[in-house]
Design a protein around this motif. Structure first.
Motif, PDB file in Angstrom:
ATOM      1  N   LEU A 198      28.884  52.376  61.427  1.00 43.63           N
ATOM      2  CA  LEU A 198      27.676  51.922  62.183  1.00 43.63           C
ATOM      3  C   LEU A 198      27.773  50.776  63.157  1.00 43.63           C
ATOM      4  O   LEU A 198      27.442  51.149  64.360  1.00 43.63           O
ATOM      5  N   ASP A 199      28.236  49.912  62.886  1.00 41.15           N
ATOM      6  CA  ASP A 199      28.903  48.757  63.659  1.00 41.15           C
ATOM      7  C   ASP A 199      30.327  48.998  64.157  1.00 41.15           C
ATOM      8  O   ASP A 199      31.213  48.942  63.519  1.00 41.15           O
ATOM      9  N   ASN A 200      30.486  49.426  65.356  1.00 42.02           N
ATOM     10  CA  ASN A 200      31.708  50.115  65.884  1.00 42.02           C
ATOM     11  C   ASN A 200      32.352  49.544  67.118  1.00 42.02           C
ATOM     12  O   ASN A 200      32.270  50.077  68.135  1.00 42.02           O
ATOM     13  N   PRO A 205      30.604  52.717  74.018  1.00 41.51           N
ATOM     14  CA  PRO A 205      29.115  53.197  73.906  1.00 41.51           C
ATOM     15  C   PRO A 205      28.952  54.250  74.242  1.00 41.51           C
ATOM     16  O   PRO A 205      29.935  54.840  75.146  1.00 41.51           O
ATOM     17  N   PHE A 206      28.040  55.345  73.911  1.00 40.41           N
ATOM     18  CA  PHE A 206      27.732  56.726  73.912  1.00 40.41           C
ATOM     19  C   PHE A 206      27.291  56.743  75.534  1.00 40.41           C
ATOM     20  O   PHE A 206      26.820  55.894  76.221  1.00 40.41           O
ATOM     21  N   LYS A 243      25.199  47.129  69.667  1.00 42.30           N
ATOM     22  CA  LYS A 243      26.312  47.086  68.634  1.00 42.30           C
ATOM     23  C   LYS A 243      26.136  48.022  67.739  1.00 42.30           C
ATOM     24  O   LYS A 243      27.175  48.323  66.751  1.00 42.30           O
ATOM     25  N   TRP A 244      25.092  48.717  67.306  1.00 44.80           N
ATOM     26  CA  TRP A 244      25.216  50.217  66.471  1.00 44.80           C
ATOM     27  C   TRP A 244      25.230  51.438  67.193  1.00 44.80           C
ATOM     28  O   TRP A 244      24.716  52.317  66.457  1.00 44.80           O
ATOM     29  N   ASN A 245      25.573  51.176  68.240  1.00 44.43           N
ATOM     30  CA  ASN A 245      25.310  52.444  69.260  1.00 44.43           C
ATOM     31  C   ASN A 245      24.134  53.300  69.147  1.00 44.43           C
ATOM     32  O   ASN A 245      23.989  54.432  69.328  1.00 44.43           O
ATOM     33  N   HIS A 270      21.063  60.485  65.032  1.00 44.37           N
ATOM     34  CA  HIS A 270      21.788  59.232  65.168  1.00 44.37           C
ATOM     35  C   HIS A 270      21.060  58.257  64.461  1.00 44.37           C
ATOM     36  O   HIS A 270      21.655  57.436  63.916  1.00 44.37           O
ATOM     37  N   THR A 271      20.038  57.965  64.764  1.00 40.97           N
ATOM     38  CA  THR A 271      19.140  56.794  64.188  1.00 40.97           C
ATOM     39  C   THR A 271      18.717  56.928  62.826  1.00 40.97           C
ATOM     40  O   THR A 271      18.232  55.921  62.314  1.00 40.97           O
TER      41      THR A 271
END
Ligand SMILES: [Fe+2]
Ligand SMILES: [Fe+2]
Length: 369
Positions: A198-200, A205-206, A243-245, A270-271
């Protein structure tokens, strides 16, 4: 003495998998019905189906057509994690029970957890049990082990568009990131693991990216400005929390391509939560996950979002679900969140179109864990 909920959960689980163990592979996809049977046997409240809501809205003169969605199942192979398999089976069962049947199903990405061929094949096998036609979208968990090779072999193109009853629908691959693996010589699994958090901070970033934005521009050039457009993306096509994309880095550039159209809806995965937003002509709706709900990000939450309450940790289905989308004649959509173990929540085009001024969805009345 009344059993506690965890004890009840363990007993349900044992009963369920006792039955699953006796099924052959072909019968496995039929096993979701046993979840409901187990619930009846133990006196638990049955998760509602789509049916009651469908009846309420069936006569709406505004409705053009309805489709269903399932998203973010994060399958491990069955030998490692049965719970997420059980959840996607439940979603398949929900969709097949919808009456009338939806025109099609959109799968929102993250079918697999770590992009393993076995995870993707298992997901493909389960989704074959869906009665309506199914359109697939890719998520980062499906992609970064082999850069989508297995996914494309199973499901075909990751970027495409189609038309349905006067609406133009586009499926994007919004999980493209710049190369962070070649320089440090990361193995395919290390590349996957960097994106799967999650935090990657190790991933990137996508984006939709230059090449795909060119493709989208050409695709939309054939579409009249008054034709309703629905775009499916795995990541939200706006910026919530980097931070979580929960983020697409070139979101504004994609939004600019969609700006000339009178009615645009973006539906994203995703979310893993109820999420609603409006930017100009574009309405945004997040999809529920069948596997787990994420908490809300500490920053960037759009003001139109009606929050779902935090999930009951002793109810494996709470905070998860699937849903349906009613495409209205005007082009925008009413989005229905089919939250398992809770009442469904409907987020309407009127609510988003009025910037929250009218048709506010009912607030959840269940406990917030
Ligand atoms: Fe996901
Ligand atoms: Fe994802």
């Amino acid at each position: 003495m009344k059993k506690d909920r965890y004890q009840q959960y363990l007993e349900d689980r044992e009963a369920y998998f006792g039955r699953v163990a006796r099924l052959g592979r072909r019968d496995f996809v039929k096993a979701a019905g046993l979840v409901a049977a187990g619930a009846v046997a133990t006196g638990k409240v049955l998760p509602h189906s789509f049916q009651p809501v469908d009846v309420v809205h069936a006569d709406s003169p505004e409705k053009s057509f309805r489709f269903a969605y399932i998203s973010d199942s994060h399958l491990y192979e069955k030998s490692l994690n049965e719970r997420f398999v059980r959840s996607i089976l439940k979603a398949v069962d929900d969709v097949n029970a919808m009456s009338p049947a939806p025109d099609f199903v959109l799968y929102g990405g993250d079918l697999a957890q770590l992009g393993q061929p076995g995870e993707l094949s298992e997901g493909a096998q389960i989704l074959k049990a869906l009665k309506p036609k199914t359109y697939m979208m890719v998520g980062e968990h499906d992609w970064y082990l082999d850069m989508g090779e297995k996914w494309r072999a199973l499901f075909g193109k990751d970027i495409y568009s189609f038309d349905h009853k006067g609406v133009h629908l586009v499926v994007l691959n919004s999980v493209i990131v710049e190369d962070y693996w070649t320089g440090p010589k990361l193995s395919p699994m290390d590349r996957m693991l960097a994106m799967a958090q999650l935090d990657n901070p190790n991933g990137r970033p996508f984006t939709v990216g230059d090449a795909q934005r060119d493709w989208l521009k050409n695709d939309l050039a054939k579409v009249k400005p008054d034709t309703p457009v629905i775009v499916f993306s795995h990541s939200p096509l706006y910026k919530i929390y980097k931070k979580w994309n929960f983020w697409t880095d070139d979101a504004e550039q994609v939004q600019a391509l969609l700006a000339p159209f009178k009615s645009v809806t973006v539906i994203h995965g995703h979310t893993h939560q109820m999420l609603s937003n409006r930017i100009g002509n574009i309405h945004f709706h997040g999809m529920l996950s069948t596997a787990w709900p994420w908490p809300y990000a500490p920053q960037g939450l759009p003001k139109l979002t009606v929050r779902m309450n935090r999930a009951d940790p002793f109810d494996e289905f709470d905070g998860c679900g699937d849903g349906a989308v009613d495409v209205l004649k005007g082009g925008h959509v009413d989005k229905e969140y089919n939250l398992w173990s809770r009442n469904p929540v409907r987020v309407s085009a009127a609510y988003l179109g009025s910037d929250g001024g009218s048709d506010r969805p009912a607030t959840e009345t269940n406990v917030n864990y």
